[in-house]
Write a protein that holds these residues in place. Structure first.
Motif, PDB file in Angstrom:
ATOM      1  N   ALA A 373      30.301  30.713  50.984  1.00  0.00           N
ATOM      2  CA  ALA A 373      29.526  31.208  52.123  1.00  0.00           C
ATOM      3  C   ALA A 373      29.565  32.728  52.096  1.00  0.00           C
ATOM      4  N   GLU A 374      28.803  33.356  52.987  1.00  0.00           N
ATOM      5  CA  GLU A 374      28.800  34.813  53.039  1.00  0.00           C
ATOM      6  C   GLU A 374      30.126  35.346  53.580  1.00  0.00           C
ATOM      7  N   THR A 375      30.695  34.658  54.565  1.00  0.00           N
ATOM      8  CA  THR A 375      31.930  35.091  55.205  1.00  0.00           C
ATOM      9  C   THR A 375      32.906  33.926  55.229  1.00  0.00           C
ATOM     10  N   PHE A 376      34.106  34.116  54.705  1.00  0.00           N
ATOM     11  CA  PHE A 376      35.094  33.042  54.679  1.00  0.00           C
ATOM     12  C   PHE A 376      36.449  33.631  54.308  1.00  0.00           C
ATOM     13  N   THR A 377      37.478  32.815  54.444  1.00  0.00           N
ATOM     14  CA  THR A 377      38.819  33.163  54.008  1.00  0.00           C
ATOM     15  C   THR A 377      39.346  32.046  53.126  1.00  0.00           C
ATOM     16  N   ALA A 378      39.876  32.390  51.965  1.00  0.00           N
ATOM     17  CA  ALA A 378      40.488  31.424  51.056  1.00  0.00           C
ATOM     18  C   ALA A 378      41.984  31.700  50.975  1.00  0.00           C
ATOM     19  N   GLU A 379      42.787  30.625  51.050  1.00  0.00           N
ATOM     20  CA  GLU A 379      44.241  30.743  50.979  1.00  0.00           C
ATOM     21  C   GLU A 379      44.791  29.718  49.999  1.00  0.00           C
ATOM     22  N   VAL A 380      45.909  30.046  49.385  1.00  0.00           N
ATOM     23  CA  VAL A 380      46.616  29.108  48.517  1.00  0.00           C
ATOM     24  C   VAL A 380      48.077  29.523  48.439  1.00  0.00           C
ATOM     25  N   ALA A 396      42.189  34.928  42.452  1.00  0.00           N
ATOM     26  CA  ALA A 396      41.284  35.983  42.003  1.00  0.00           C
ATOM     27  C   ALA A 396      39.901  35.820  42.598  1.00  0.00           C
ATOM     28  N   VAL A 397      39.194  36.943  42.668  1.00  0.00           N
ATOM     29  CA  VAL A 397      37.738  36.972  42.819  1.00  0.00           C
ATOM     30  C   VAL A 397      37.217  37.584  41.526  1.00  0.00           C
ATOM     31  N   LEU A 398      36.483  36.769  40.773  1.00  0.00           N
ATOM     32  CA  LEU A 398      36.169  37.102  39.383  1.00  0.00           C
ATOM     33  C   LEU A 398      34.679  37.290  39.186  1.00  0.00           C
ATOM     34  N   GLY A 399      34.306  38.463  38.700  1.00  0.00           N
ATOM     35  CA  GLY A 399      32.937  38.750  38.311  1.00  0.00           C
ATOM     36  C   GLY A 399      32.972  39.817  37.231  1.00  0.00           C
ATOM     37  N   ASP A 400      31.914  40.625  37.139  1.00  0.00           N
ATOM     38  CA  ASP A 400      31.931  41.719  36.182  1.00  0.00           C
ATOM     39  C   ASP A 400      33.042  42.709  36.537  1.00  0.00           C
ATOM     40  N   ALA A 401      33.291  42.831  37.832  1.00  0.00           N
ATOM     41  CA  ALA A 401      34.540  43.427  38.315  1.00  0.00           C
ATOM     42  C   ALA A 401      35.395  42.298  38.858  1.00  0.00           C
ATOM     43  N   TYR A 402      36.696  42.504  38.972  1.00  0.00           N
ATOM     44  CA  TYR A 402      37.518  41.450  39.546  1.00  0.00           C
ATOM     45  C   TYR A 402      38.713  42.051  40.260  1.00  0.00           C
ATOM     46  N   GLY A 403      39.295  41.240  41.138  1.00  0.00           N
ATOM     47  CA  GLY A 403      40.550  41.578  41.783  1.00  0.00           C
ATOM     48  C   GLY A 403      41.388  40.323  41.894  1.00  0.00           C
ATOM     49  N   TRP A 404      42.708  40.482  41.786  1.00  0.00           N
ATOM     50  CA  TRP A 404      43.578  39.323  42.006  1.00  0.00           C
ATOM     51  C   TRP A 404      44.907  39.758  42.604  1.00  0.00           C
ATOM     52  N   ILE A 405      45.524  38.829  43.308  1.00  0.00           N
ATOM     53  CA  ILE A 405      46.842  39.042  43.862  1.00  0.00           C
ATOM     54  C   ILE A 405      47.692  37.835  43.477  1.00  0.00           C
ATOM     55  N   GLY A 406      48.948  38.086  43.129  1.00  0.00           N
ATOM     56  CA  GLY A 406      49.783  36.977  42.694  1.00  0.00           C
ATOM     57  C   GLY A 406      51.174  37.427  42.309  1.00  0.00           C
ATOM     58  N   LEU A 407      51.810  36.646  41.470  1.00  0.00           N
ATOM     59  CA  LEU A 407      53.192  36.876  41.065  1.00  0.00           C
ATOM     60  C   LEU A 407      53.272  37.185  39.581  1.00  0.00           C
ATOM     61  N   ALA A 486      29.775  35.880  41.651  1.00  0.00           N
ATOM     62  CA  ALA A 486      31.229  35.981  41.541  1.00  0.00           C
ATOM     63  C   ALA A 486      31.870  34.632  41.866  1.00  0.00           C
ATOM     64  N   LEU A 487      33.116  34.463  41.436  1.00  0.00           N
ATOM     65  CA  LEU A 487      33.813  33.189  41.564  1.00  0.00           C
ATOM     66  C   LEU A 487      35.192  33.391  42.171  1.00  0.00           C
ATOM     67  N   LEU A 488      35.657  32.386  42.896  1.00  0.00           N
ATOM     68  CA  LEU A 488      37.073  32.301  43.235  1.00  0.00           C
ATOM     69  C   LEU A 488      37.799  31.698  42.054  1.00  0.00           C
ATOM     70  N   GLY A 489      39.009  32.179  41.755  1.00  0.00           N
ATOM     71  CA  GLY A 489      39.712  31.678  40.588  1.00  0.00           C
ATOM     72  C   GLY A 489      41.206  31.547  40.796  1.00  0.00           C
ATOM     73  N   LEU A 490      41.796  30.570  40.115  1.00  0.00           N
ATOM     74  CA  LEU A 490      43.249  30.406  40.004  1.00  0.00           C
ATOM     75  C   LEU A 490      43.594  30.482  38.531  1.00  0.00           C
ATOM     76  N   PHE A 491      44.689  31.158  38.201  1.00  0.00           N
ATOM     77  CA  PHE A 491      45.027  31.299  36.788  1.00  0.00           C
ATOM     78  C   PHE A 491      46.530  31.452  36.621  1.00  0.00           C
ATOM     79  N   ALA A 492      46.972  31.198  35.395  1.00  0.00           N
ATOM     80  CA  ALA A 492      48.351  31.464  34.970  1.00  0.00           C
ATOM     81  C   ALA A 492      48.290  31.869  33.517  1.00  0.00           C
ATOM     82  N   ALA A 493      49.018  32.920  33.139  1.00  0.00           N
ATOM     83  CA  ALA A 493      48.954  33.446  31.774  1.00  0.00           C
ATOM     84  C   ALA A 493      50.253  34.150  31.437  1.00  0.00           C
TER      85      ALA A 493
END
Length: 512
Positions: A373-380, A396-407, A486-493
């Motif tokens: 949606a245009e406005t929302f909050t995602a949590e995990v 993450a929010v993943l596109g040509d630019a991206y940002g992520w927060i994690g451990l 853009a996409l919402l993303g979960l990752f581990a690497a």
């Protein structure tokens, strides 16, 4: 859970968009009382999403028709804006059919007796570069089958024209070399003609196709008594006085009640291509009139039919039994070992060893879903299980630019820290390293993560390490790839090295 976006207003009317997420290049059919829709999935797997509705307003995601992209070797790494472009969905000869164009390989198709499959393996119908937007037609008046497609200039040097073929009824062979049946260069003011959908109605061959560009164009209609032409044309839907820019390619569907409707997309930047539903009628000269006298509607009565429950494609996920829902897609063809089976709930991702831990855009094992949606909050919630040095995982929010927060487990001292990273859409992908921020030491390796998305796809990251929510870093403006939202993303690497790098467990993914 209540959908984050509801198109059904509950009083017999709906609002647009009916699908407020990146269901790009939609096509739709009616089979009895059921409506089915598919859309572009580009380089993500599984591909060719399958949506179901009973009223064209409330939709659910029921599966995918393409488990892995082909050729498999080409999609072992992310190809974010390649792969499955502008599919067409049809039901003929007792089967469901989907045709799509891969701009680098050609026109492919799959089919199945039932919408939920099993679907056939992809068949390459026409090889070549720049062959896009194919649409078949099984003509019940003559028993013949046809195919029309457009061209991508980036691969073929050709655009603004539509090529037609006769086709075998089994959809596996083209019966001629093809000819240009509509040349947009010969129509004053028309350019970037693409996305054709082929129909038979009232003794005419009809092609509904947009032109003028995704952001600024219009929807056209072409008709001819003969498949090979000549075709006459008319603009049947344009932005006009509305805020729906470039109403672009989609599909016509007739309901069991005999009403006609048209689903198309609107390009909305980082949100991708959202889907609108327009009423459709026929004027005295037999031409379609879409929307309100040729302009998109914002609110309208729903299609006639029995009342249906309010519904939207799923976004939340409790990961029951360690499995992820069908709303998730990998950024490339999946491989064994990316997820780890276990006995409880929660998604356990392996910290896949890679040379590209510094750049999410290069990772094939990011699990993604559309911005809902245009406005929302995602949590995990995230737990970084015992891992090797440098292992990291996050939201993450993943596109040509991206940002992520994690451990991340510090390579120097092995401590787990909460980090916030982002990268700008620049050629020098190493700049990600300059934008890393250590936020908080977390000895327990456990945190809840959040991203709030505001109009303009402005993203604010925050975290809860047991002391309540705290914001992290500046507002991040999400960006699309060229034509992928853009996409919402979960990752581990983890960095390259010997042996297992451990796992990360995600639980209770929730969107409000």
């Amino acid at each position: 859970m209540t959908p984050v976006w509801t198109a059904d207003l509950g009083d017999g009317t709906y609002r647009n968009p009916v699908l407020a997420a990146d269901w790009s290049d939609p096509d739709v059919i009616a089979v009895g009382p059921d409506y089915y829709l598919t859309a572009s999935s580009f380089g993500r797997a599984p591909g060719l999403p399958l949506l179901h509705s009973r009223d064209l307003v409330n939709w659910s995601l029921v599966g995918h028709a393409l488990h892995r992209l082909v050729p498999a070797a080409d999609f072992a790494a992310p190809r974010h804006d390649r792969g499955v472009w502008a599919p067409s969905l049809r039901h003929a000869d007792g089967r469901f059919w989907i045709f799509w164009g891969d701009p680098d390989h050609g026109i492919l198709q799959v089919s199945a007796e039932r919408i939920r499959g099993p679907w056939s393996e992809p068949h390459l119908l026409k090889a070549g570069k720049g062959l896009i937007d194919p649409c078949p037609l099984w003509d019940e008046e003559t028993g013949e089958a046809y195919l029309v497609h457009a061209w991508a200039k980036s691969r073929s040097g050709v655009k603004n024209r539509l090529t037609g073929h006769r086709m075998s009824r089994d959809g596996r062979t083209l019966l001629d070399d093809g000819e240009v049946i509509v040349d947009g260069d010969r129509i004053p003011g028309w350019f970037t003609l693409e996305g054709p959908k082929l129909y038979r109605h009232d003794g005419w061959f009809w092609i509904l196709a947009p032109a003028g560009g995704v952001e600024t164009g219009w929807q056209g209609a072409f008709r001819s008594r003969d498949f090979a032409g000549p075709y006459e044309e008319r603009i049947v839907l344009a932005q006009g006085s509305t805020d729906v820019n470039g109403p672009h390619q989609g599909g016509w569907v007739r309901t069991p009640a005999g009403e006609d409707w048209f689903l198309h997309f609107q390009a909305r930047g980082a949100y991708g291509r959202v889907v609108h539903l327009q009423p459709m009628a026929w004027d005295a000269d037999g031409w379609p009139v879409i929307g309100d006298a040729g302009e998109p509607v914002r609110v309208h009565r729903k299609p006639a039919g029995p009342p249906q429950p309010v519904e939207a494609p799923a976004a939340d996920d409790a990961f029951p039994g360690g499995r992820y829902g069908r709303q998730w897609q990998w950024t490339a063809n999946p491989r064994a070992g990316w997820t780890v089976a276990h006995g409880g709930d929660g998604l356990r991702l392996a910290c896949v060893r890679t040379a590209h831990t510094h750049d999410l855009r290069l990772l094939p094992h990011v699990l993604t879903q559309r911005l809902p949606a245009e406005t929302f909050t995602a949590e995990v919630s995230l737990v970084l299980d015992p891992t090797g040095p440098g292992a990291r995982a996050g939201l993450a929010v993943l596109g040509d630019a991206y940002g992520w927060i994690g451990l991340e487990r510090d390579p120097a001292d092995g401590a787990v820290r909460l980090v916030h990273r982002f990268a700008e859409p620049v050629a020098d992908r190493e700049r990600d390293a300059a934008h890393a921020r250590v936020v908080h030491a977390l000895p327990g390796g456990r945190v809840r993560l959040r991203v709030g998305v505001a109009p303009g796809a402005r993203c604010r990251f925050s975290y809860d390490a047991g002391e309540g929510w705290r914001p992290s870093g500046p507002v991040f403006a999400a960006t699309p790839w060229r034509w992928v939202g853009a996409l919402l993303g979960l990752f581990a690497a983890a960095p390259e090295g010997p042996g297992s790098a451990g796992t990360a467990t995600f639980t209770d993914f929730r969107i409000t």
